[in-house]
Motif scaffolding. Sequence first.
Motif, PDB file in Angstrom:
ATOM      1  N   MET A   1       4.610  15.081  -6.013  1.00 43.06           N
ATOM      2  CA  MET A   1       3.406  14.493  -5.564  1.00 43.06           C
ATOM      3  C   MET A   1       3.446  14.630  -4.033  1.00 43.06           C
ATOM      4  SD  MET A   1       0.632  12.167  -6.137  1.00 43.06           S
ATOM      5  CE  MET A   1       1.124  11.270  -7.434  1.00 43.06           C
ATOM      6  N   VAL A   2       2.045  15.485  -3.645  1.00 40.58           N
ATOM      7  CA  VAL A   2       1.912  15.715  -2.309  1.00 40.58           C
ATOM      8  C   VAL A   2       1.706  14.654  -1.262  1.00 40.58           C
ATOM      9  CG1 VAL A   2       0.557  17.333  -1.134  1.00 40.58           C
ATOM     10  CG2 VAL A   2       0.860  18.033  -3.093  1.00 40.58           C
ATOM     11  N   LYS A   3       2.225  14.498  -0.395  1.00 34.28           N
ATOM     12  CA  LYS A   3       2.250  13.346   0.437  1.00 34.28           C
ATOM     13  C   LYS A   3       1.521  13.695   1.795  1.00 34.28           C
ATOM     14  CE  LYS A   3       6.567  11.087  -1.001  1.00 34.28           C
ATOM     15  NZ  LYS A   3       7.911  11.055  -0.637  1.00 34.28           N
ATOM     16  N   VAL A  36       6.080  -5.741   6.909  1.00 35.04           N
ATOM     17  CA  VAL A  36       5.088  -5.014   7.498  1.00 35.04           C
ATOM     18  C   VAL A  36       4.145  -4.438   6.262  1.00 35.04           C
ATOM     19  CG1 VAL A  36       4.091  -3.207   9.069  1.00 35.04           C
ATOM     20  CG2 VAL A  36       6.095  -4.700   9.485  1.00 35.04           C
ATOM     21  N   GLU A  37       2.971  -4.683   6.105  1.00 34.03           N
ATOM     22  CA  GLU A  37       2.285  -4.239   5.147  1.00 34.03           C
ATOM     23  C   GLU A  37       2.023  -2.626   4.839  1.00 34.03           C
ATOM     24  OE1 GLU A  37      -2.388  -4.620   4.809  1.00 34.03           O
ATOM     25  OE2 GLU A  37      -1.762  -6.326   4.075  1.00 34.03           O
ATOM     26  N   LYS A  38       2.295  -2.223   3.860  1.00 31.21           N
ATOM     27  CA  LYS A  38       2.392  -0.792   3.679  1.00 31.21           C
ATOM     28  C   LYS A  38       1.056  -0.535   2.457  1.00 31.21           C
ATOM     29  CE  LYS A  38       4.999   2.935   1.572  1.00 31.21           C
ATOM     30  NZ  LYS A  38       6.437   3.229   0.792  1.00 31.21           N
ATOM     31  N   LYS A  39       0.419   0.368   2.902  1.00 32.22           N
ATOM     32  CA  LYS A  39      -0.885   0.716   1.995  1.00 32.22           C
ATOM     33  C   LYS A  39      -0.699   2.132   1.545  1.00 32.22           C
ATOM     34  CE  LYS A  39      -5.127   0.056   3.797  1.00 32.22           C
ATOM     35  NZ  LYS A  39      -6.113  -0.639   4.301  1.00 32.22           N
ATOM     36  N   VAL A  40      -0.824   2.346   0.297  1.00 35.65           N
ATOM     37  CA  VAL A  40      -0.568   3.683  -0.483  1.00 35.65           C
ATOM     38  C   VAL A  40      -1.705   3.740  -1.345  1.00 35.65           C
ATOM     39  CG1 VAL A  40       0.835   5.138  -1.800  1.00 35.65           C
ATOM     40  CG2 VAL A  40       1.830   3.529  -0.309  1.00 35.65           C
ATOM     41  N   GLY A  41      -2.320   5.019  -1.138  1.00 34.99           N
ATOM     42  CA  GLY A  41      -3.559   5.255  -2.322  1.00 34.99           C
ATOM     43  C   GLY A  41      -3.302   6.660  -2.831  1.00 34.99           C
ATOM     44  N   ARG A  42      -4.334   7.016  -3.649  1.00 35.69           N
ATOM     45  CA  ARG A  42      -4.161   8.090  -4.387  1.00 35.69           C
ATOM     46  C   ARG A  42      -5.520   8.872  -4.084  1.00 35.69           C
ATOM     47  NH1 ARG A  42       0.294   8.074  -5.724  1.00 35.69           N
ATOM     48  NH2 ARG A  42       1.379   7.346  -7.783  1.00 35.69           N
ATOM     49  N   ALA A  43      -5.415  10.168  -3.726  1.00 31.41           N
ATOM     50  CA  ALA A  43      -6.783  10.982  -3.391  1.00 31.41           C
ATOM     51  C   ALA A  43      -6.549  12.254  -4.473  1.00 31.41           C
ATOM     52  CB  ALA A  43      -6.690  11.107  -1.987  1.00 31.41           C
ATOM     53  N   LYS A  44      -7.505  12.886  -4.402  1.00 24.93           N
ATOM     54  CA  LYS A  44      -7.761  14.293  -5.105  1.00 24.93           C
ATOM     55  C   LYS A  44      -8.277  15.520  -4.170  1.00 24.93           C
ATOM     56  CE  LYS A  44      -7.553  15.947  -9.691  1.00 24.93           C
ATOM     57  NZ  LYS A  44      -6.849  15.301 -10.768  1.00 24.93           N
ATOM     58  N   ILE A  45      -7.853  16.170  -3.794  1.00 18.51           N
ATOM     59  CA  ILE A  45      -8.419  17.501  -2.948  1.00 18.51           C
ATOM     60  C   ILE A  45      -8.030  18.647  -3.454  1.00 18.51           C
ATOM     61  CG2 ILE A  45      -8.266  18.593  -0.799  1.00 18.51           C
ATOM     62  CD1 ILE A  45      -7.857  15.901   0.675  1.00 18.51           C
ATOM     63  N   ASN A  46      -8.991  19.444  -3.857  1.00 26.29           N
ATOM     64  CA  ASN A  46      -8.986  20.690  -4.295  1.00 26.29           C
ATOM     65  C   ASN A  46      -8.077  20.804  -5.792  1.00 26.29           C
ATOM     66  OD1 ASN A  46     -10.503  21.673  -2.612  1.00 26.29           O
ATOM     67  ND2 ASN A  46      -8.974  23.201  -1.470  1.00 26.29           N
ATOM     68  N   LEU A  48      -5.645  18.870  -6.200  1.00 21.30           N
ATOM     69  CA  LEU A  48      -4.407  18.483  -6.128  1.00 21.30           C
ATOM     70  C   LEU A  48      -4.328  16.818  -5.964  1.00 21.30           C
ATOM     71  CD1 LEU A  48      -2.710  20.755  -3.230  1.00 21.30           C
ATOM     72  CD2 LEU A  48      -1.690  20.231  -5.622  1.00 21.30           C
ATOM     73  N   ASP A  49      -3.267  16.219  -6.523  1.00 22.93           N
ATOM     74  CA  ASP A  49      -3.351  15.018  -6.541  1.00 22.93           C
ATOM     75  C   ASP A  49      -2.214  14.649  -5.307  1.00 22.93           C
ATOM     76  OD1 ASP A  49      -4.434  13.867  -8.735  1.00 22.93           O
ATOM     77  OD2 ASP A  49      -3.163  14.457  -9.870  1.00 22.93           O
ATOM     78  N   LEU A  50      -3.007  13.805  -4.264  1.00 24.72           N
ATOM     79  CA  LEU A  50      -2.302  13.330  -3.272  1.00 24.72           C
ATOM     80  C   LEU A  50      -1.867  11.711  -3.042  1.00 24.72           C
ATOM     81  CD1 LEU A  50      -4.601  14.934  -0.441  1.00 24.72           C
ATOM     82  CD2 LEU A  50      -2.832  15.995  -1.907  1.00 24.72           C
ATOM     83  N   GLU A  51      -0.819  11.634  -2.500  1.00 25.49           N
ATOM     84  CA  GLU A  51      -0.373  10.132  -2.371  1.00 25.49           C
ATOM     85  C   GLU A  51      -0.683   9.683  -0.755  1.00 25.49           C
ATOM     86  OE1 GLU A  51       3.540   7.865  -3.628  1.00 25.49           O
ATOM     87  OE2 GLU A  51       3.662   8.520  -1.421  1.00 25.49           O
ATOM     88  N   VAL A  52      -1.400   9.146  -0.561  1.00 24.19           N
ATOM     89  CA  VAL A  52      -2.168   8.828   0.862  1.00 24.19           C
ATOM     90  C   VAL A  52      -1.438   7.538   1.413  1.00 24.19           C
ATOM     91  CG1 VAL A  52      -3.829   8.643   2.577  1.00 24.19           C
ATOM     92  CG2 VAL A  52      -4.291   9.919   0.515  1.00 24.19           C
ATOM     93  N   VAL A  53      -0.422   7.734   2.531  1.00 23.30           N
ATOM     94  CA  VAL A  53       0.167   6.546   3.081  1.00 23.30           C
ATOM     95  C   VAL A  53      -0.524   6.229   4.476  1.00 23.30           C
ATOM     96  CG1 VAL A  53       2.305   5.542   3.672  1.00 23.30           C
ATOM     97  CG2 VAL A  53       2.209   7.045   1.783  1.00 23.30           C
ATOM     98  N   ASP A  54      -0.942   4.927   4.504  1.00 18.91           N
ATOM     99  CA  ASP A  54      -1.619   4.648   5.801  1.00 18.91           C
ATOM    100  C   ASP A  54      -0.226   3.736   6.747  1.00 18.91           C
ATOM    101  OD1 ASP A  54      -3.238   3.666   7.677  1.00 18.91           O
ATOM    102  OD2 ASP A  54      -4.047   1.935   6.309  1.00 18.91           O
TER     103      ASP A  54
END
Lengths: 675, 159
Positions: A1-3, A36-46, A48-54
């Motif tokens: 997974m691309v991060k 401490v809060e960790k927010k993780v989400g999914r996104a799709k670009i071109n 590609l499935d991305l894991e987005v970490v705030d």
Amino acid sequence: MVKVALAGNPNVGKSAIFNELTHGRAWVGNWPGVTVEKKVGRAKINGLDLEVVDLPGIYGLTAYTVDELIARNYIVEEKPDVVVDIVNASNLERNLYLTLSLLEMGINLVVDLNMIDIAESQGYRVDSSKLSRLLGVPVVATVATKRLGIDGLRKAIAEALKRRGEARRIVDYGPKVEEAVARLQSLIESRPELRSLYNPRWAAIKLLEGDQNVEERMRGYASGVEVVSLAGELRAMLEEELGVDLESWMVERRYEAASRIAQACLVQVKPRALTFTDLVDTVVTHKVLGIPLALTTFYMIFQFAFSVSAPLSTLIDWLFGGLLYDAVKGSALPELVKSLIADGLITGIGSILVFLPPIAFLFLAVSALEDVGYMARAAFVVDRVMYRFKLSGRSMIPLILGLGCNVPAIMAARPIEDENDRKATVLVAPCISCSARLPVYVVLAGAFFAGYVGSVILGMYVLGVAVALLLALVFRKTLFRGPSTGFIMELPPYMVPSTSNVAIKTWERTKRFLYKAGTVILLGAMAVWLLSVTGPSGYLGPSALEDPMLLESSWMGILGHALEAVFKPMGWDWRAAAALLFGFVAKEVVVGAMAIMYGVSEEGLSAALRSSFTPLTSLAYMTFVLLYVPCLATVAAIKGELGWRYAALAIAYELALAYVAALSVIGLGLLLGVS
Amino acid sequence: MKACKLSSLAIGLTYASFAALTLFNWLATTLPLGLKAIAKLAWLTIPGDLGLSVSLLTVALLFLSSAYFDPGTVKGAASMLVGCIVGVAVLAMQLLVVAAGVADAALTCLAGEAAEYALSEGLLRPDVLLGLGPLALTPYSWRRAKSLVEAPQGSIATY
């Protein structure tokens, strides 16, 4: 997974960018080892499935604050493919410090120049092409609150994924320091095990700054000991030659570079005009008008949370206390199972779930005000008051967080640099009324102070804050003596809140309450039921819940009677006393326990309490619940931060304080002739 | 501008009077001081609520500050704008509370229990009626504030 990781200073619109990229497909957890809060989400670009970490909002990458340590550990250990640094265009110079720190780490960076509208309203624009050229990384402009430029950001991330990051030497630390950096860098590069740990130039810089976290990790290798030792020698030598603390000197060079780049890229388009934020702040942050304005805001939040949400609570009570309860009681299940489900689970959980609407409404109002930019102003206004109690303004944030839950409040005290301030903040944080105590206030205030529920509950919150501040003063003058440090806080510009942002924040916060209702509170309700239908003579049967005489011979009755004598001066009966015991597990369980022991639903509970309490004794009970022992999770958090000694001190002083305070309420009331 | 200043002064003083009345009622109903609460003033219900008293006092202070600094100045315009926002917010909140009270009573009846709600008591209150003043002044105070400030106007196309 691309991060992909999102980094940036606090209040730069990171959450809004995160929500835009992930379309709200996110989940919240904790960073390893901390709450401490960790927010993780999914996104799709071109495709590609991305894991987005705030990443947490940070100003730099030191090891001094837990947030900065989390961010850099994530970058070092998880090695994200791209880091998006969100920069506030209206405060370029300060934000570029973090950008330069990130570039030194050699990561694949994309700079997102957010809030360009605010910058232009302040009379200047940022030359993004020049900024990109000077930093050597792509720069895209966005206005996240208006959803502008998000496609451009997606494209920039997609492009960045095709290349690799490299360390850029943008900050020049001067010939002598650069020579030392080069020497350490080449030594690290020659050791493969160290080379893979960190970017060699960044590690060399951090070692010269005396970064203990990097030193510790390096010492884990035989070759690292040699590097750390050389860094120590070089640091001592440079400090002698330059006559300054080397870390401060290097930080200054970084600030100089940030200032130089910002000056080169800022284009003045017109004289700085008065903005809407400037105009409103003349009143909102005013030293006289700001305080009543903050009180009015909090009063309205409470009105919204408790009065406006009432129909939803009635609906839930009807579903649980009426439909579900009757359905189970009327079923063909064995009597024991029926009682466990109806009297234990449905009554216990139902009496807690009726508080879901007020809690959700409370979080909704707070989230909206955070997004508007008001909560930071409220903290700023209240800071003046805090200082009088010898507590740092930095303590304000943990104490505000305590309104939700005391555990993150205690953890949020970590960034407080002054150890005395930090310890005092941790010890007084449990006095702040968390959302778990709300159900008790709502039931009792609803039963005895109808029409003024909002004011009574607000009064309990004010009392909690007042006690916390007074105790802080006592602690700072006895246990933790020393001067108070100053407080610097950035006030974000006022913005129209984004509906999706507010909805996501509210849901994330409310979800925790729901999770607790399904775990700790469920177990608590079952325990109360079990202790109520059994006793020394064995199984008493579900009729114990309907027969007061039988209930008194249950374990719960025996326990309650043992405590009754202690609370006799306050006029509470044995059921009220026994319910307090369960608050040690979680404060929410107090009301559930009461409902089970009085054998009624939440609606019926108010009526049942009217026969056991008076307005004065109910006020004393609310005061006791506000101040008595922190719940288990809070005790564990205090132990984690300050050790067992202080955790025991917190339990002891809170119990004594709660008892004295409740007794004082009764005494004062009787003195004034109030019953 | 003079009319505007006078309106601010009038609204501020009216809010201050009702803030004092609600505070008096709160003291009368909370403490045994031998005071008799003024439950009604003509057809207006005067609650004895400390929180409401603080809210009314806040609006009063903001409008009085606007009159003092002159609504033509930055401080005066800001005070009037924030005063209007808070006054209207307090009014809106009470309307929401009334709507919730009606819905709650309806749900309770649906569940087969007796319930009643005095709509007039919820509506004929100082926070509702006085809120009409700031509500009427809001468009003016908004235009006044806008004429003093520059709105954010960033365009992605220029980047």
